[in-house]
Structures are given as C-alpha cells and as structure tokens.
Scaffold this motif. Structure first.
Motif, PDB file in Angstrom:
ATOM      1  N   ILE A 165      45.343   6.674  24.743  1.00  0.00           N
ATOM      2  CA  ILE A 165      44.593   6.270  23.552  1.00  0.00           C
ATOM      3  C   ILE A 165      43.247   6.979  23.483  1.00  0.00           C
ATOM      4  N   PHE A 166      42.540   7.005  24.598  1.00  0.00           N
ATOM      5  CA  PHE A 166      41.228   7.652  24.634  1.00  0.00           C
ATOM      6  C   PHE A 166      41.360   9.169  24.504  1.00  0.00           C
ATOM      7  N   ALA A 167      42.369   9.740  25.154  1.00  0.00           N
ATOM      8  CA  ALA A 167      42.553  11.193  25.095  1.00  0.00           C
ATOM      9  C   ALA A 167      42.851  11.655  23.670  1.00  0.00           C
ATOM     10  N   LYS A 168      43.641  10.877  22.943  1.00  0.00           N
ATOM     11  CA  LYS A 168      43.947  11.222  21.554  1.00  0.00           C
ATOM     12  C   LYS A 168      42.701  11.135  20.676  1.00  0.00           C
ATOM     13  N   SER A 169      41.705  10.388  21.149  1.00  0.00           N
ATOM     14  CA  SER A 169      40.435  10.302  20.424  1.00  0.00           C
ATOM     15  C   SER A 169      39.441  11.361  20.925  1.00  0.00           C
ATOM     16  N   LYS A 170      39.958  12.340  21.665  1.00  0.00           N
ATOM     17  CA  LYS A 170      39.166  13.483  22.142  1.00  0.00           C
ATOM     18  C   LYS A 170      38.081  13.074  23.155  1.00  0.00           C
ATOM     19  N   ILE A 171      38.404  12.043  23.932  1.00  0.00           N
ATOM     20  CA  ILE A 171      37.547  11.643  25.046  1.00  0.00           C
ATOM     21  C   ILE A 171      38.161  12.187  26.329  1.00  0.00           C
ATOM     22  N   ASN A 172      37.357  12.858  27.120  1.00  0.00           N
ATOM     23  CA  ASN A 172      37.814  13.427  28.389  1.00  0.00           C
ATOM     24  C   ASN A 172      37.994  12.289  29.393  1.00  0.00           C
ATOM     25  N   ILE A 173      39.235  11.970  29.714  1.00  0.00           N
ATOM     26  CA  ILE A 173      39.515  10.806  30.557  1.00  0.00           C
ATOM     27  C   ILE A 173      40.618  11.141  31.549  1.00  0.00           C
ATOM     28  N   ALA A 174      40.480  10.592  32.759  1.00  0.00           N
ATOM     29  CA  ALA A 174      41.472  10.821  33.817  1.00  0.00           C
ATOM     30  C   ALA A 174      41.737   9.516  34.547  1.00  0.00           C
ATOM     31  N   ILE A 175      42.876   9.463  35.242  1.00  0.00           N
ATOM     32  CA  ILE A 175      43.261   8.301  36.043  1.00  0.00           C
ATOM     33  C   ILE A 175      43.057   8.636  37.515  1.00  0.00           C
ATOM     34  N   SER A 176      42.525   7.684  38.260  1.00  0.00           N
ATOM     35  CA  SER A 176      42.385   7.835  39.703  1.00  0.00           C
ATOM     36  C   SER A 176      43.227   6.773  40.405  1.00  0.00           C
ATOM     37  N   SER A 177      43.959   7.195  41.415  1.00  0.00           N
ATOM     38  CA  SER A 177      44.739   6.238  42.210  1.00  0.00           C
ATOM     39  C   SER A 177      43.862   5.532  43.240  1.00  0.00           C
ATOM     40  N   SER A 178      42.623   5.986  43.376  1.00  0.00           N
ATOM     41  CA  SER A 178      41.664   5.348  44.296  1.00  0.00           C
ATOM     42  C   SER A 178      40.335   5.176  43.559  1.00  0.00           C
ATOM     43  N   ILE A 179      40.345   4.297  42.590  1.00  0.00           N
ATOM     44  CA  ILE A 179      39.177   4.149  41.722  1.00  0.00           C
ATOM     45  C   ILE A 179      37.955   3.642  42.482  1.00  0.00           C
ATOM     46  N   GLU A 180      38.161   2.873  43.552  1.00  0.00           N
ATOM     47  CA  GLU A 180      37.016   2.401  44.329  1.00  0.00           C
ATOM     48  C   GLU A 180      36.255   3.580  44.949  1.00  0.00           C
ATOM     49  N   SER A 181      36.985   4.609  45.354  1.00  0.00           N
ATOM     50  CA  SER A 181      36.336   5.809  45.889  1.00  0.00           C
ATOM     51  C   SER A 181      35.511   6.505  44.813  1.00  0.00           C
ATOM     52  N   GLU A 182      36.025   6.524  43.591  1.00  0.00           N
ATOM     53  CA  GLU A 182      35.290   7.134  42.479  1.00  0.00           C
ATOM     54  C   GLU A 182      34.003   6.356  42.191  1.00  0.00           C
TER      55      GLU A 182
END
Length: 303
Positions: A165-182
């Motif tokens: 949804i965010f990517a289609k709105s031209k927002i640079n977004i990624a998924i992390s499998s270790s979000i706590e590290s991010e």
C-alpha cells in the motif's frame, strides 16, 4: 484505504500527506494552532522528495465519528503516548493495523499492553521533515524511507500488505525480519545526534569537527552498542564505525527534532533515548556514563 494519522507533525504529517495525494482517505489528528491552520488553509508541504503541494483534508483533535481506520500511523512524541493511546482506543478494531514510527525504544511494548499484538506493526523511519510553522511541513530530502516488521509475530502477512500500500503511494518502504535490530540501529544514531546537539546546543557539524565532542559522540554510540550486545540484539559488528561515518557525512545538513523542541521550550524525548539506554544498561550490567549524564542533565528541561 482509511488511514488515521495520530500525530501530524513532521513525520506523520508528511507521510499522511503523501498517502492522501495517492487516493487514500486520510484523517489527521492534530492540536492547537496546527489543527486550526490545517483546517483553514490545508496542510502545506514543501518537499525535496515529493514536491510542493497542499493537502485539503480535515484535521481533528479526536477520531472523527463514523471513521473506522484500517491503518493508524502512530507518530506522536513519546511523552504524549498516554494521551494518544486514549484517543485512538475508540478507533481500534480486530482488523486495524497500528504502525508505530516513534524514535526510541519501548513503543511497541507499550502499545501491546493496550492492544492485541497482532495489530501492532513496529517501524523506523529516516526522514528529515519538520513543522516550520503551524500548518506547514518541510521535507529536506535524504533517505526518506520506512522499515517495518511485526516484532511479536514475524510472519504476519499484514506487513506485506502494508508495504504494498505504501509502495504504491511512492513511499520508500521495506520489510525487516528483525525489526528490533532496526530500531536499535536507529537508537544508536539518534542518541548520538540528539543527545549531543541538545547537550552542547551546537550543530552536528561543529560537534563532529571538534576533537573532544567527536570522541564524546563516539562514546555514546559505543555505549548503546554495548547495551544492545548485552541484550542479545543482533547489530552489524561495525555499527559504531558506520554510525560515526553517517553522522560525519550528514553533519552539515542534519537537524535534531529534539533540539528544535528544546529551543522552543517544549518537552523533549530524552527519557526514551539516552534515558532508555541508561535504564537498560543498569538492568544488564553495562555502564553507560555518557548516556546517563545526558539523560540526567537534560531531564531537568522536562521537570
């Protein structure tokens, strides 16, 4: 998609405006003169990344009646968490996704104490945007990206849907499998940036080009890394060097929202940044003298 922006400052206001421009039904929660200006003149955006435009969407001080958001973007300052949670509680349903993009650590755990964990999407954002005056937001370019993940249910399929949804709105977004590290990777950066800029009342460029303050900045970064290691949070082994290089590279242009709040006489988030490092350091037996000094000194501002 119905989206509620809980906190329409530099982060929430900017991303909410981008989502609105791309056809989503976005409602903004704001307060005081910022709320009034958005309703009278629209939310005025000046952005290196997205261009200049005005969003004509109503803003509110609470969730509008009969508005049932599918996504809530939780972007208030951490010291406003209690009030913000009360505001959004009436809008939360079993299918509402609550995305937190706050600085510091502990936001997701706090929300989990009030709402089901499957609703909560943790995230970090790197965006240089801020409110210049009520109803006006400037985004100055740079990375301008979001990283998300479900800290409590790593295989949550909703995360991929939100990314799309965010990517289609031209927002640079990624998924992390270790979000706590991010989250901790950003904490290292923001503790050094905001902690040093507030304690010295100086620019990051000045800090990084003076030997004593450069070394103090590195000590902050090293302490946060040592705490994360004690907590068994996996970070890049060269994160200290990478963070210092990033601070040096961006030092001429980067701003600290915490320093801006400090100069405006507003509350600051030091409890959730350097203060959190100090707290976890004590819990896990790691000494954090520089972070604790910054926390103790700046906490007087909030007293």
């Amino acid at each position: 998609m119905k989206i509620l922006i809980m906190g329409s400052g530099g982060v929430g206001g900017y991303y909410g405006s981008v989502l609105f421009r791309n056809g989503h039904d976005v409602k903004f929660i704001a307060r005081a003169e910022h709320l009034e200006k958005i309703n009278s003149n629209g939310l005025i955006i000046k952005s290196v990344t997205s261009g200049n435009y005005t969003v004509k969407s109503d803003a509110y001080d609470s969730v509008p009646i009969n508005f049932s958001p599918e996504i809530i973007l939780f972007t208030v300052k951490a010291y406003d968490n209690s009030d913000a949670i009360e505001i959004i509680s009436s809008a939360m349903s079993k299918t509402t996704s609550l995305i937190t993009l706050q600085n510091g650590v502990g936001s997701s755990d706090l929300l989990k104490n009030r709402f089901p964990s499957n609703n909560i999407i943790s995230g970090v954002t790197y965006v240089d945007s801020f409110v210049t005056s009520p109803g006006k937001i400037v985004e100055q370019g740079g990375p301008c990206n979001i990283i998300i993940g479900n800290q409590f249910q790593p295989n949550d399929p909703t995360v991929s849907l939100i990314r799309d949804i965010f990517a289609k709105s031209k927002i640079n977004i990624a998924i992390s499998s270790s979000i706590e590290s991010e989250i901790w990777s950003k904490l290292i950066y923001i503790c050094a940036l905001s902690g040093m800029m507030c304690i010295t009342r100086s620019s990051m460029h000045s800090i990084m080009n003076y030997k004593e303050t450069y070394e103090m900045t590195r000590e902050i970064v090293q302490e946060v890394y040592q705490v994360s290691t004690a907590m068994k949070i996996a970070l890049k082994p060269n994160i200290v060097d990478l963070t210092m290089e990033q601070l040096k590279t961006n030092s001429r242009s980067i701003q600290s929202s915490m320093q801006t709040d400090l100069f405006k006489g507003k509350n600051i988030e030091v409890d959730y940044l350097n203060g959190a490092v100090s707290k976890f350091g004590k819990k896990y037996g790691v000494k954090t003298p520089i972070n604790e000094y910054i926390f103790r000194t700046l906490s007087l501002h909030n007293a």
